[in-house]
Design an enzyme around this catalytic site. Structure first.
Site, short mmCIF file in Angstrom:
data_model
loop_
_atom_site.label_atom_id
_atom_site.label_comp_id
_atom_site.label_asym_id
_atom_site.label_seq_id
_atom_site.Cartn_x
_atom_site.Cartn_y
_atom_site.Cartn_z
CD GLU A 155 -10.32 -5.19 13.16
OE1 GLU A 155 -11.19 -4.39 12.86
OE2 GLU A 155 -9.12 -4.87 13.28
CG ASP A 167 -8.79 0.72 10.02
OD1 ASP A 167 -9.00 1.63 9.21
OD2 ASP A 167 -9.69 0.01 10.52
#
Ligand code: GLA
Length: 356
Positions: A155, A167
């Site tokens: 990410e 997450d």
């Protein structure tokens, strides 16, 4: 001989409380939800000596193809696939040419972490497919926290969002009937039973899509880093509340949010242990107020969604995830009906390999 096929499922998550604390070495209390993403992978013969990866996003009807050893950069969902291959490859894991196909039911950009679900499911299938048979599944071989770090590198380096580990850890450690109290300083994960009885937790989509790479998410991170410099601390976990009050605006409010939110996570853990769900409702409301006033990540669409839930009788409601759109989480006491469009969420098992 590497394996022929592999498949994995990784769930999205809801964060009960503890927002924008993960990259500040703070505390959060997320849980994995039932919705997630499934990736199916098949080993692929190399064409003309070049090993290539083919990927198909079934929900979008879109396709991609790139070199296994040297993926070039692309945007959108392709960044996740190319990034997963590149990050795992450069970390030294054996990978092989593959056809990947994925589909899921976590809405994208709705604050329920479709990104982490995709990264985790992709990594598990890629690692599984590249490994020698008989060496165990990636979940047996690689520590979950290590997997979460690899996924968050995708990410950061490929998608351009400098997110924390919330997450990915929630998706990987999820367990039915419990929220996960995560301490982002020690990276200790502790399951805290979430006994809802006849109470309901629901999410309602604000309808506003967000992207961490383009929203104010990275800017909030920079503000926190700047506050750390001024306070002379390594992370806001170590910030002194009195010293923080002397910071210039908006840094003072940002730090106040983080300090208050860490405290609310501890209070929520106590409330869950005491089965005090009304107290959870109040904490959700206090968290949202701080996210709106101190952290300034709410939007008119999110506020309208919070109001709809509170008008319907919710005991508390707050935005979940990075903010600037996405979903609102709310708690409803027994007998009170959530508004139309709200979806019930429950703690569910974490990422897993599927039989092929
Ligand atoms: C997003 C990021 C997480 C976390 C939350 C805010 O979901 O991916 O790392 O920072 O926002 O709590």
């Amino acid at each position: 001989m590497p394996r022929e096929r592999s498949a994995a499922f990784a769930p999205g998550r809801v964060n009960l409380i503890g927002e924008h604390t993960d990259y500040n070495e703070g505390l959060a209390l997320p849980f994995a939800i039932a919705e997630g993403i499934t990736v199916r992978a098949k080993a692929r013969a190399s064409s003309g000596g070049e090993e290539r990866v083919e990927a198909y996003a079934s929900d979008l009807g879109e396709q991609d193809e790139f070199s296994l050893r040297d993926p070039s950069r692309e945007g959108g969902w392709r960044a996740f696939v190319r990034g997963s291959v590149a990050v795992l490859g450069s970390a030294g894991f054996p990978l092989c040419a593959a056809c990947l196909e994925f589909a899921g039911d976590v809405p994208q950009g709705a604050g329920l972490s479709s990104s982490a679900a995709l990264e985790v499911a992709l990594s598990l299938t890629l690692l599984d497919l590249g490994a020698e048979p008989g060496t165990g599944t990636p979940l047996q071989r690689v520590e979950r926290t290590e997997l979460a770090r690899l996924c968050s590198r995708v990410e950061r380096d490929w998608v351009g969002a400098r997110t924390g580990l919330l997450d990915q850890l929630a998706s990987l450690y999820g367990t039915g009937d419990a929220a996960l109290c995560i301490d982002f300083k020690s990276l200790r994960v502790e399951a805290v039973p979430l006994r809802l009885g006849a109470w309901k937790l629901v999410v309602l989509d604000s309808g506003e899509r967000h992207s961490h790479a383009s929203s104010g998410y990275n800017e909030r991170r920079e503000e926190c880093a700047r506050a750390c410099e001024l306070l002379g601390v390594r992370s806001l976990r170590d910030a002194d509340a009195a010293a923080a009050r002397r910071l210039p605006e908006p840094l003072r409010r940002r730090v106040e949010h983080v300090i208050g939110e860490n405290r609310r996570v501890l209070e929520a853990v106590d409330a869950l242990r005491a089965d005090d769900l009304p107290a959870i409702g109040e904490l959700l409301g206090a968290s949202h107020e701080s996210l709106r006033e101190n952290y300034e990540i709410s939007t008119p669409a999110v506020e309208a969604t919070v109001s709809r839930l509170l008008d319907a009788g919710a005991a508390g409601a707050r935005l979940v995830g990075g903010g600037f759109g996405g979903s609102v989480l709310a708690l409803f006491a027994p007998g009170i009906e959530p508004p139309a469009g709200a979806r019930e969420v429950r703690p569910s098992p974490g990422a897993r390999m599927l039989e092929e």
